[in-house]
Design an enzyme around this catalytic site. Structure first.
Site, PDB file in Angstrom:
ATOM      1  N   TYR A 409       0.818  -1.219   0.000  1.00 17.28           N
ATOM      2  CA  TYR A 409       0.000   0.000   0.000  1.00 17.28           C
ATOM      3  C   TYR A 409       0.852   1.269   0.000  1.00 17.28           C
ATOM      4  O   TYR A 409       1.948   1.302   0.574  1.00 17.28           O
ATOM      5  CB  TYR A 409      -0.794   0.076   1.303  1.00 17.28           C
ATOM      6  N   GLU A 410       0.267   2.353  -0.507  1.00 17.27           N
ATOM      7  CA  GLU A 410       0.824   3.714  -0.377  1.00 17.27           C
ATOM      8  C   GLU A 410       2.279   3.801  -0.840  1.00 17.27           C
ATOM      9  O   GLU A 410       3.095   4.513  -0.287  1.00 17.27           O
ATOM     10  CB  GLU A 410       0.738   4.207   1.084  1.00 17.27           C
ATOM     11  N   GLY A 411       2.585   3.072  -1.904  1.00 21.05           N
ATOM     12  CA  GLY A 411       3.965   2.981  -2.369  1.00 21.05           C
ATOM     13  C   GLY A 411       4.658   1.834  -1.661  1.00 21.05           C
ATOM     14  O   GLY A 411       4.623   1.737  -0.436  1.00 21.05           O
TER      15      GLY A 411
END
Length: 604
Positions: A409-411
């Site tokens: 997630y989120e990079g």
């Protein structure tokens, strides 16, 4: 306190590496005010009643129950904590936002994902980038849970390279609409959302543009089947297809070509909130593992009495304690920076955007560290449960599967590791963080004769704080030499960057734990903080080992001859204890406290 005075005391993002921080200057969970404590308790009650008691429903892909509990969260105001009162929200500070995100996320990754996708990347882009008309139209519905939001960025060919998306937005002949066509994937909440934040490219623009798109199947919007996933089973995750979907021109989010900036800033906020969302998950796993270990008898004794189990419990509790310290330290820094900008005349939008952006380095650090700790904790939770842990009849198995997505997630964690160092170097080049001066001083120290004076380590954490200072020198030595050697090409040396990032991560977390415990020892007494002191010392010991290993890997990767020998000698000097801690005794002390308490109680 004047704004000017506060500004001088508040470090900029990344400055923790080169500035002295006093324990009184950081925020800890023990600093929560009465309102925040009440918010935490009401959130925990909701989780126990609606989520934890029904975790099997989430594992059985009960998407309708996820939606139902999201609406209940909306009715309680839990979806609106960060939203300004002008748009139907509670208008609370960043710490309170983190607090709700933390405690609402412990029972199930499915709900945690739905909550985070809605309150963060589904709502926040409108709150922070939307026009007044857009905010008045959409945000109150999203705040109350009447509507749910989703975020359409990722495409089959555009994941980490988010700006390479192929989705197109073409202006209609009458100039009143954009026609959006393209495919988005891994869209959380897609199955029940009312609104998408969609990123598309207009013409041959260099950067993508954001749009607010209402979910109307009759308007060229179709969904793929629910994805079959390793974890987060009841998080609705689908592909979304747009076929000349008409979007009014007034639904463009911010300005043309500003989509990549929106996406990146949304991810900055998402990263620290993802760290928060992994905290209660760790606590609950520790609680369940401790309960089981206290009750499970083998060889005529509860397994909690075995040293191997104690080591696991101690490491799990230590990670959770340190992660809390670092996460809430950064959250309060962000909140204070926002307050400073508001006092200077910035709008809420400008203040929050710049406040979070200032600490993007810390956000990446936390995202990596806490997501990896929650994976380790759930893995050890299964191990403590033994065969029962591998069974889907206990929550350990689902907790382990749910935790795995946090590193993506989120990079991805690999991207965030490189981002943390890259952003720090860029800040240094802009003069926002003075790395050159301290790095030069470290180089001169390596060339000089080391001091043979015996320092006074009699005070609490005297040696540990001195060691943290030296660990910072390891980063300055490695990063400074690497920048000198490779210059702008440094970003091509990914393994070196990742090693440097691990040093940076361990410094921030170890220092945060020590400062938290030192602050609380001063106000509550050292005896009351005995276990927290042990956890802080244990984590630092482990951090030193990681830094020594990763520092050596980095040094030998780009140096040779006398330079390499000098840096390796410096590494040994900077990571050397005067008094080695008894790690077995520390772990035993921590585990016995957790066992006696029946679980993790250090957040109370």
């Amino acid at each position: 306190m004047s704004t000017e005075t506060k500004e001088k005391q508040l470090l900029r993002g990344g400055q923790f590496l080169v500035k002295q921080v006093d324990c009184e200057e950081i925020f800890t969970l023990e600093d929560l005010n009465e309102e925040q404590q009440m918010m935490r308790e009401s959130t925990k009650e909701f989780v126990d009643r609606e989520l934890w008691a029904h975790w099997e429903r989430f594992e059985n892909k009960d998407y309708a129950y996820t939606e139902e509990t999201m609406r209940k969260a909306g009715e309680l105001g839990l979806l609106s904590v960060a939203i300004p009162e002008a748009y139907g929200g509670m208008g609370m500070g960043f710490v309170s936002t983190m607090l709700v995100c933390d405690y609402i996320s412990g029972a199930t990754g499915s709900f945690s994902t739905a909550f985070g996708a809605h309150t963060g990347i589904g709502t926040m882009p409108i709150t922070l980038y939307g026009s007044e008309e857009q905010k008045q139209k959409y945000v109150p519905k999203l705040a109350s849970g009447e509507w749910f939001g989703a975020y359409c960025l990722t495409e089959p060919g555009a994941g980490s390279d988010a700006n390479s998306g192929k989705t197109k937005a073409v202006l209609s002949e009458d100039g009143k609409h954009y026609l959006i066509s393209g495919q988005k994937m891994w869209i959380s909440n897609a199955g029940f959302c009312n609104l998408f934040i969609v990123f598309a490219r207009i013409g041959d623009d260099k950067n993508i543009t954001g749009f607010i798109v209402e979910n109307d199947p009759s308007n060229g919007i179709s969904l793929g089947d629910e994805e079959k996933k390793l974890g987060i089973h009841s998080s609705s995750t689908r592909q979304v297809f747009f076929n000349e979907t008409k979007v009014p021109v007034e639904n463009m989010l911010s300005e043309r070509g500003n989509g990549f900036k929106i996406a990146m800033n949304a991810l900055n906020v998402g990263r620290i909130k993802l760290a928060a969302a992994c905290l209660e998950a760790q606590r609950r796993v520790i609680n369940e593992a401790t309960k089981y270990a206290n009750e499970r008898v083998q060889f005529k004794t509860p397994i909690i009495n075995f040293g191997a189990i104690k080591a696991k419990i101690a490491d799990m509790a230590t990670n959770a304690y340190v992660d809390e310290a670092a996460s809430y330290r950064a959250a309060k820094d962000i909140e204070d920076r926002i307050a400073i900008r508001v006092a200077e005349g910035n709008t809420h939008q400008e203040a929050e955007l710049k406040g979070v952006e200032e600490y993007a380095i810390e956000c990446s650090i936390l995202k990596v560290a806490v997501s990896e700790h929650v994976q380790q904790t759930t893995d050890e939770g299964i191990q403590i449960f033994g065969g029962m842990g591998f069974s889907a009849d206990t929550p350990m198995e689902s907790a382990w599967r749910d935790a795995r997505i946090a590193r993506i997630y989120e990079g991805t964690n690999e991207i965030n590791r490189m981002l943390a160092v890259g952003m720090l170097v860029k800040k240094a080049m802009k003069g926002h963080v003075d790395l050159l001066g301290p790095a030069t001083a470290v180089g001169e120290e390596l060339m000089g004769i080391p001091s043979f004076d015996t320092p006074d380590y009699s005070a609490l954490f005297a040696e540990e704080k001195d060691l943290v200072k030296r660990l910072k020198k390891v980063f300055l030595m490695v990063a400074g030499s690497a920048v000198q050697k490779f210059g702008p090409q440094l970003e091509e040396h990914q393994q070196l960057l990742m090693a440097a990032s691990d040093i940076l991560i361990q410094v921030y977390l170890a220092e945060s734990a020590i400062l938290r415990t030192e602050k609380n020892a001063k106000r509550f007494g050292e005896e009351a903080q005995a276990t927290q002191i042990a956890m802080s010392k244990l984590y630092l010991y482990r951090a030193v080992d990681i830094i020594a290993q990763r520092g050596k890997e980095a040094i030998v990767s780009f140096s040779e001859g006398d330079e390499q020998k000098m840096m390796l000698m410096g590494l040994k000097r900077f990571t050397k204890y005067a008094n080695q801690p008894n790690v077995v005794a520390l772990r035993t002390q921590i585990a016995e406290r957790v066992a006696a308490d029946g679980g993790y109680t250090f957040d109370a």
